[in-house]
Design a protein around this motif. Structure first.
Motif, mmCIF file in Angstrom:
data_model
loop_
_atom_site.group_PDB
_atom_site.id
_atom_site.type_symbol
_atom_site.label_atom_id
_atom_site.label_comp_id
_atom_site.label_asym_id
_atom_site.label_seq_id
_atom_site.Cartn_x
_atom_site.Cartn_y
_atom_site.Cartn_z
ATOM 1 N N TYR A 42 9.374 -16.161 54.908
ATOM 2 C CA TYR A 42 10.541 -16.175 55.969
ATOM 3 C C TYR A 42 11.706 -17.145 55.295
ATOM 4 O O TYR A 42 11.378 -18.000 54.791
ATOM 5 C CB TYR A 42 9.862 -16.844 57.265
ATOM 6 N N ASN A 43 12.915 -16.604 55.634
ATOM 7 C CA ASN A 43 14.198 -17.277 55.094
ATOM 8 C C ASN A 43 15.344 -17.094 55.994
ATOM 9 O O ASN A 43 15.508 -16.258 56.410
ATOM 10 C CB ASN A 43 14.310 -16.713 53.606
ATOM 11 N N ALA A 44 15.804 -18.258 56.336
ATOM 12 C CA ALA A 44 16.908 -18.401 57.338
ATOM 13 C C ALA A 44 17.915 -19.389 56.737
ATOM 14 O O ALA A 44 17.610 -20.293 56.258
ATOM 15 C CB ALA A 44 16.551 -18.964 58.731
ATOM 16 N N LYS A 45 19.232 -19.086 56.829
ATOM 17 C CA LYS A 45 20.195 -19.958 56.273
ATOM 18 C C LYS A 45 21.520 -19.598 57.229
ATOM 19 O O LYS A 45 21.928 -18.635 57.746
ATOM 20 C CB LYS A 45 20.744 -19.359 55.038
ATOM 21 N N THR A 46 22.353 -20.786 57.275
ATOM 22 C CA THR A 46 23.539 -20.832 58.109
ATOM 23 C C THR A 46 24.564 -21.604 57.680
ATOM 24 O O THR A 46 24.142 -22.784 57.044
ATOM 25 C CB THR A 46 23.128 -21.092 59.962
ATOM 26 N N LEU A 47 25.734 -21.486 57.914
ATOM 27 C CA LEU A 47 26.780 -22.299 57.667
ATOM 28 C C LEU A 47 28.247 -22.117 58.603
ATOM 29 O O LEU A 47 28.352 -21.116 58.670
ATOM 30 C CB LEU A 47 27.471 -22.137 56.271
ATOM 31 N N SER A 48 28.402 -23.271 59.245
ATOM 32 C CA SER A 48 29.662 -23.044 60.171
ATOM 33 C C SER A 48 30.638 -24.150 59.569
ATOM 34 O O SER A 48 30.459 -25.281 59.051
ATOM 35 C CB SER A 48 29.019 -23.840 61.559
ATOM 36 N N LYS A 49 31.920 -23.620 60.009
ATOM 37 C CA LYS A 49 33.001 -24.375 59.643
ATOM 38 C C LYS A 49 34.103 -24.377 60.587
ATOM 39 O O LYS A 49 34.180 -23.362 61.190
ATOM 40 C CB LYS A 49 33.776 -23.665 58.293
ATOM 41 N N TRP A 50 34.913 -25.574 60.682
ATOM 42 C CA TRP A 50 35.851 -25.877 61.538
ATOM 43 C C TRP A 50 37.012 -26.246 60.659
ATOM 44 O O TRP A 50 36.887 -27.156 59.976
ATOM 45 C CB TRP A 50 35.656 -26.907 62.409
ATOM 46 N N SER A 58 32.231 -28.795 57.626
ATOM 47 C CA SER A 58 31.241 -27.819 57.513
ATOM 48 C C SER A 58 29.778 -28.513 57.964
ATOM 49 O O SER A 58 29.602 -29.576 57.601
ATOM 50 C CB SER A 58 31.192 -27.335 56.011
ATOM 51 N N PHE A 59 29.118 -27.506 58.517
ATOM 52 C CA PHE A 59 27.526 -28.007 58.634
ATOM 53 C C PHE A 59 26.811 -26.924 58.345
ATOM 54 O O PHE A 59 26.894 -25.794 58.871
ATOM 55 C CB PHE A 59 27.493 -28.502 60.084
ATOM 56 N N GLY A 60 25.613 -27.031 57.789
ATOM 57 C CA GLY A 60 24.771 -25.701 57.502
ATOM 58 C C GLY A 60 23.609 -26.392 57.058
ATOM 59 O O GLY A 60 22.957 -27.594 57.049
ATOM 60 N N GLY A 61 22.547 -25.369 56.701
ATOM 61 C CA GLY A 61 21.344 -25.706 56.048
ATOM 62 C C GLY A 61 20.371 -24.356 55.985
ATOM 63 O O GLY A 61 21.130 -23.150 56.293
ATOM 64 N N HIS A 62 19.117 -24.307 55.630
ATOM 65 C CA HIS A 62 18.373 -23.280 55.273
ATOM 66 C C HIS A 62 16.950 -23.653 55.450
ATOM 67 O O HIS A 62 16.658 -24.965 55.261
ATOM 68 C CB HIS A 62 18.443 -22.872 53.812
ATOM 69 N N TYR A 63 16.120 -22.693 55.561
ATOM 70 C CA TYR A 63 14.606 -23.063 55.713
ATOM 71 C C TYR A 63 14.022 -21.847 55.108
ATOM 72 O O TYR A 63 14.084 -20.612 55.533
ATOM 73 C CB TYR A 63 14.183 -23.465 57.058
ATOM 74 N N THR A 64 13.117 -22.051 54.210
ATOM 75 C CA THR A 64 12.238 -21.070 53.394
ATOM 76 C C THR A 64 10.531 -21.484 53.671
ATOM 77 O O THR A 64 10.367 -22.688 53.493
ATOM 78 C CB THR A 64 12.612 -20.903 52.215
ATOM 79 N N LEU A 65 9.857 -20.483 54.091
ATOM 80 C CA LEU A 65 8.501 -20.620 54.167
ATOM 81 C C LEU A 65 7.852 -19.298 53.642
ATOM 82 O O LEU A 65 8.084 -18.276 54.342
ATOM 83 C CB LEU A 65 8.348 -20.814 55.967
ATOM 84 N N GLY A 66 6.804 -19.624 52.869
ATOM 85 C CA GLY A 66 5.901 -18.546 52.329
ATOM 86 C C GLY A 66 4.568 -19.036 52.540
ATOM 87 O O GLY A 66 4.289 -20.129 52.559
ATOM 88 N N ALA A 67 3.775 -17.905 52.902
ATOM 89 C CA ALA A 67 2.313 -18.118 53.232
ATOM 90 C C ALA A 67 1.643 -16.837 52.549
ATOM 91 O O ALA A 67 2.203 -15.777 52.440
ATOM 92 C CB ALA A 67 1.983 -18.331 54.535
ATOM 93 N N THR A 68 0.237 -17.127 52.070
ATOM 94 C CA THR A 68 -0.382 -15.775 51.767
ATOM 95 C C THR A 68 -1.942 -16.189 51.928
ATOM 96 O O THR A 68 -2.254 -17.297 52.365
ATOM 97 C CB THR A 68 -0.533 -15.852 50.034
ATOM 98 N N GLU A 69 -2.576 -14.979 52.198
ATOM 99 C CA GLU A 69 -3.894 -15.155 52.699
ATOM 100 C C GLU A 69 -4.892 -15.220 51.506
ATOM 101 O O GLU A 69 -4.785 -14.381 50.406
ATOM 102 C CB GLU A 69 -4.194 -13.755 53.617
ATOM 103 N N GLN A 70 -5.894 -16.013 51.429
ATOM 104 C CA GLN A 70 -6.728 -16.132 50.370
ATOM 105 C C GLN A 70 -8.124 -16.080 50.791
ATOM 106 O O GLN A 70 -8.705 -16.667 51.845
ATOM 107 C CB GLN A 70 -6.505 -17.454 49.508
ATOM 108 N N THR A 71 -9.017 -15.272 50.130
ATOM 109 C CA THR A 71 -10.462 -15.174 50.521
ATOM 110 C C THR A 71 -11.506 -15.956 49.677
ATOM 111 O O THR A 71 -11.131 -15.534 48.520
ATOM 112 C CB THR A 71 -10.807 -13.551 50.582
#
Length: 250
Positions: A42-50, A58-71
């Motif tokens: 999952y990846n989300a990113k944003t940037l706002s400007k006045w 400017s104000f912004g940021g991002h967040y990335t999360l990865g997951a995998t199933e292991q047996t």
């Protein structure tokens, strides 16, 4: 305390910038696979400007999360394991001095335990030169100083896990609208380290966006971060991500 004071200084212009021009650019991507392998990213990113007159906040940021199933081969039990987690949040103030020349200051917090640090605080100040800014092409370069406070996931031989670095920052960005439905962008950043000269970082990202509607576009990007001296011995020098996202501009 220094960071708090700087944040106050950055937000003072925002309080007095009435009748500003506001813009936002956000993107999100989700990748899921199943069958022989089960991976979710999952990846989300944003940037706002006045913007008003010669000032931009400017104000912004991002967040990335990865997951995998292991047996487990012995118990045959399946568990979900994190394979990626990185984030950042930043605020930036720019002021146009004269002509093509401007100045900027920024604060950024970021984290990436898979790259060897829990949190990194970056304080930036420098100059900006705008080569082109029109409806089709935007191009500029930034040259400045950076002070970094880094909290690593592992201690060194002296038992220290917090490190301070003095760096420079060189950044270039080129954004071109090829047609009404196609645009492309490229940026590159070089961070030489004056405290530890061998520990420099080079990051870059080419991307292409295809317009779907007046608000939404389909964006494909490749981002690479090269760290000449990884924080943890044995880690790879280059981290990269290849994403296809839905991009919203308004």
């Amino acid at each position: 305390m220094q960071s708090i004071l700087l944040l106050v200084v950055f937000f003072i212009p925002a309080l007095v910038m009435a009748e500003t021009k506001f813009s936002n650019e956000s993107e999100v991507s989700v990748i899921q696979s199943g069958g022989n392998s089960s991976v979710e990213t999952y990846n989300a990113k944003t940037l706002s400007k006045w913007e008003k007159a010669k000032n931009t906040l400017s104000f912004g940021g991002h967040y990335t999360l990865g997951a995998t199933e292991q047996t487990d081969a012995v118990t045959n039990e399946t568990e979900t394991v994190e394979s990626a987690r990185n984030w950042d949040v930043m605020t930036k103030y720019e002021h146009q001095i004269a002509g093509h020349i401007g100045s900027y200051g920024a604060i950024q917090y970021e984290g990436d335990k898979f790259s060897g640090y829990n949190q990194r605080e970056n304080l930036d100040a420098g100059l900006k030169y705008t080569f082109s800014k029109n409806d089709k092409t935007k191009s500029f370069a930034e040259l400045g100083a950076r002070y970094t406070i880094e909290r690593r996931i592992e201690e060194d031989e002296d038992g220290e896990d917090v490190f301070n670095f003095t760096k420079a920052r060189l950044y270039y960005e080129f954004d071109h609208k090829k047609s009404e439905t196609l645009s492309y962008k490229f940026w590159i950043e070089y961070l030489p380290n004056f405290t530890e000269s061998e520990d420099y970082i080079v990051s870059y990202e080419p991307s292409v966006a295809f317009v779907l509607t007046n608000t939404f576009s389909l964006k494909t990007a490749y981002k690479a971060i090269y760290d000449n001296v990884p924080n943890v011995e044995g880690y790879e020098n280059t981290d990269y991500t290849f994403t296809t996202s839905i991009l919203a501009k308004f």
